[in-house]
Design a protein around this motif. Structure first.
Motif, mmCIF file in Angstrom:
data_model
loop_
_atom_site.group_PDB
_atom_site.id
_atom_site.type_symbol
_atom_site.label_atom_id
_atom_site.label_comp_id
_atom_site.label_asym_id
_atom_site.label_seq_id
_atom_site.Cartn_x
_atom_site.Cartn_y
_atom_site.Cartn_z
ATOM 1 N N SER A 103 1.577 -1.569 0.057
ATOM 2 C CA SER A 103 0.050 -0.122 0.247
ATOM 3 C C SER A 103 0.620 0.700 0.471
ATOM 4 C CB SER A 103 -1.079 0.029 1.071
ATOM 5 O OG SER A 103 -0.499 -0.706 2.577
ATOM 6 N N ASN A 104 2.093 1.027 0.349
ATOM 7 C CA ASN A 104 3.132 2.493 0.094
ATOM 8 C C ASN A 104 4.621 2.615 -1.195
ATOM 9 O OD1 ASN A 104 4.688 0.880 0.912
ATOM 10 N ND2 ASN A 104 5.730 1.374 2.528
ATOM 11 N N SER A 105 3.546 1.138 -2.033
ATOM 12 C CA SER A 105 4.357 1.174 -3.175
ATOM 13 C C SER A 105 5.954 1.010 -3.413
ATOM 14 C CB SER A 105 4.776 2.166 -3.739
ATOM 15 O OG SER A 105 3.334 2.409 -4.648
#
Lengths: 401, 51
Positions: A103-105
């Protein structure tokens, strides 16, 4: 005794809506087929085997979460609030990896570090203008897919995120879809990786259809150039990273990851190089594939926007391939026919697949022709131009979101 | 297709074009500077010289 409550994977099929059940069965079959195609090397095995496994398992392993709802114990991608995440971390076994790397790459950046380690910027430094010129043409799909996506009824964010598929860079698609269309990132990324695997199968036909056989075997007479030292490559990594981060800070994590990976290789730090190449790259690729598969549950595929995503992704990738070949032909004519237009396909930045495809197709016609050196330059330029477009799309999101 | 998305895509491509070709110029400039500043190492004398 209610057998449906004991064997819940099958039991839930009698309680779910028929379209969900059909989608589940289809996805189980598709997952198995992906594993098989990965094993046969028809599709990229590093991604497809974990992805196919995840896809088949998540659609088979559905259970009753409460008396009226069904779910799985794999991951909950929609959980966002702090309490929900804490609960999810204790329930879903892949939730820690999803929450902390997806979700934060972070996972996209880790893959990019690995690609940086594998990349050799020497050919780009030898032929910077040719490489960049081809790569710019190979972004045709990334640009054209945006207005086409709008015409198909997708939002700006969705269109831009899918257009990045034209850059043929998996981590970039993951990054842009997270930034531009977070609610659609699962179908966009899954479709992107499927299509990127299909470049193995599709681009050779595109080359044969667009580049005449007699030109395809062209031997490129290279002008004598001095070798590029590791110090020069390292200097390029640092300078390019700083300049691109200054221009497009939103994509700074991607730029830094790629150039850091390459800088570590060029610095000769063997222990770090091995760590990034053998551990980080394969760890992140494995979990990327597995999580993408696990995120492919029936409800994701039944999203009505999946069909336009499928069509637009294919258009983007196809147009980029055509654009690359056009760029190759332009260089061919500019250089008085001392060039092989097949190299154009390498401008599509699927490192190193498209460069290998170009070399493979050339060798089929002329066994003595080697174009891999120039093709790798175009390939790496493609990574850089794709990252620049991604950065521009993400930076300009304020205008359309 | 709406005009805004087309002009948006053209602008994005223009910026990419300028930055990418700017990178190519930067590479040439960087190599030129590095090679100008790096002292040329003299060829090592042959061990058998004078023999």
């Amino acid at each position: 005794m209610d057998l449906a409550l004991i064997f819940q994977g099958i039991g839930t099929m009698f309680y779910q809506e028929s379209n969900i059940v059909i989608a589940r069965i289809m996805l189980i079959i598709i997952g198995i087929v992906l594993v098989w195609l990965g094993k046969r090397n028809t599709l990229e095995p590093l991604i497809m085997i974990p992805m196919g496994f995840g896809m088949a398992a998540v659609n088979a392993g559905v259970l009753f979460m409460t008396s009226t709802t069904t779910g799985t114990l794999f991951v909950d991608p929609l959980v966002a609030d702090t309490n929900g995440i804490m609960d999810g971390l204790q329930v879903y076994f892949l939730q820690p990896i999803y929450t902390l790397t997806f979700s934060n790459s972070l996972i996209a950046c880790l893959v990019f570090m690995g690609i940086g380690v594998l990349a050799d910027v020497g050919s780009l430094l030898r032929y910077p203008f040719t490489s960049m010129f081809i790569a710019l043409f190979a972004e045709l799909g990334t640009i054209a897919a945006l207005p086409i996506g709008r015409a198909m009824g997708l939002s700006y964010g969705e269109s831009a995120a899918i257009a990045v598929v034209g850059g043929a860079d998996g981590p970039m698609v993951l990054f842009s879809s997270m930034m531009l269309a977070p609610e659609m990132f699962v179908p966009i990324t899954v479709i992107a990786y499927l299509y990127l695997s299909l470049t193995y199968a599709g681009y050779p036909f595109l080359i044969r259809a667009t580049v005449p056989r007699e030109i395809r075997g062209n031997v490129v007479k290279l002008t004598k150039k001095t070798g590029i030292t590791s110090g020069e490559k390292l200097a390029f990594d640092v300078i390019a990273c700083v300049v691109l981060c200054l221009l497009l800070p939103v994509a700074a994590p991607l730029f830094m990851s790629f150039f850091l990976g390459n800088a570590i290789k060029e610095s000769g730090i063997i222990k770090y190089t091995k760590m990034l190449e053998d551990v980080v790259l394969y760890w992140s690729t494995f979990f990327l594939g597995l999580l993408l598969g696990v995120l492919c549950d029936a409800s994701t595929i039944l999203n009505p926007k999946v069909l336009p995503v499928l069509i637009l992704g294919m258009i983007a990738l196809g147009l980029s391939g055509i654009g690359g070949i056009i760029g190759g032909f332009l260089v061919y004519f500019i250089n008085n026919k001392n060039f092989n237009p097949t190299i154009g396909i390498a401008g599509v930045s699927c490192v190193p697949t498209t460069a290998k495809i170009a070399q493979h197709e050339v060798v089929k016609v002329n066994k003595r022709a080697s174009i891999i050196q120039i093709a790798m330059g175009a390939n790496l330029s493609g990574v850089i131009t794709s990252a620049i477009i991604t950065g521009i799309y993400v930076s300009m999101r304020g205008y359309f979101m | 297709m709406d005009d805004f998305s087309i002009s948006f895509a053209i602008q994005a491509y223009f910026f990419t074009f300028v930055i990418s070709l700017g990178m190519a110029v930067l590479i040439k400039l960087m190599l030129w500077v590095i090679r100008r500043l790096t002292p040329k190492t003299p060829q090592p004398a042959s061990d058998t010289a004078g023999e």
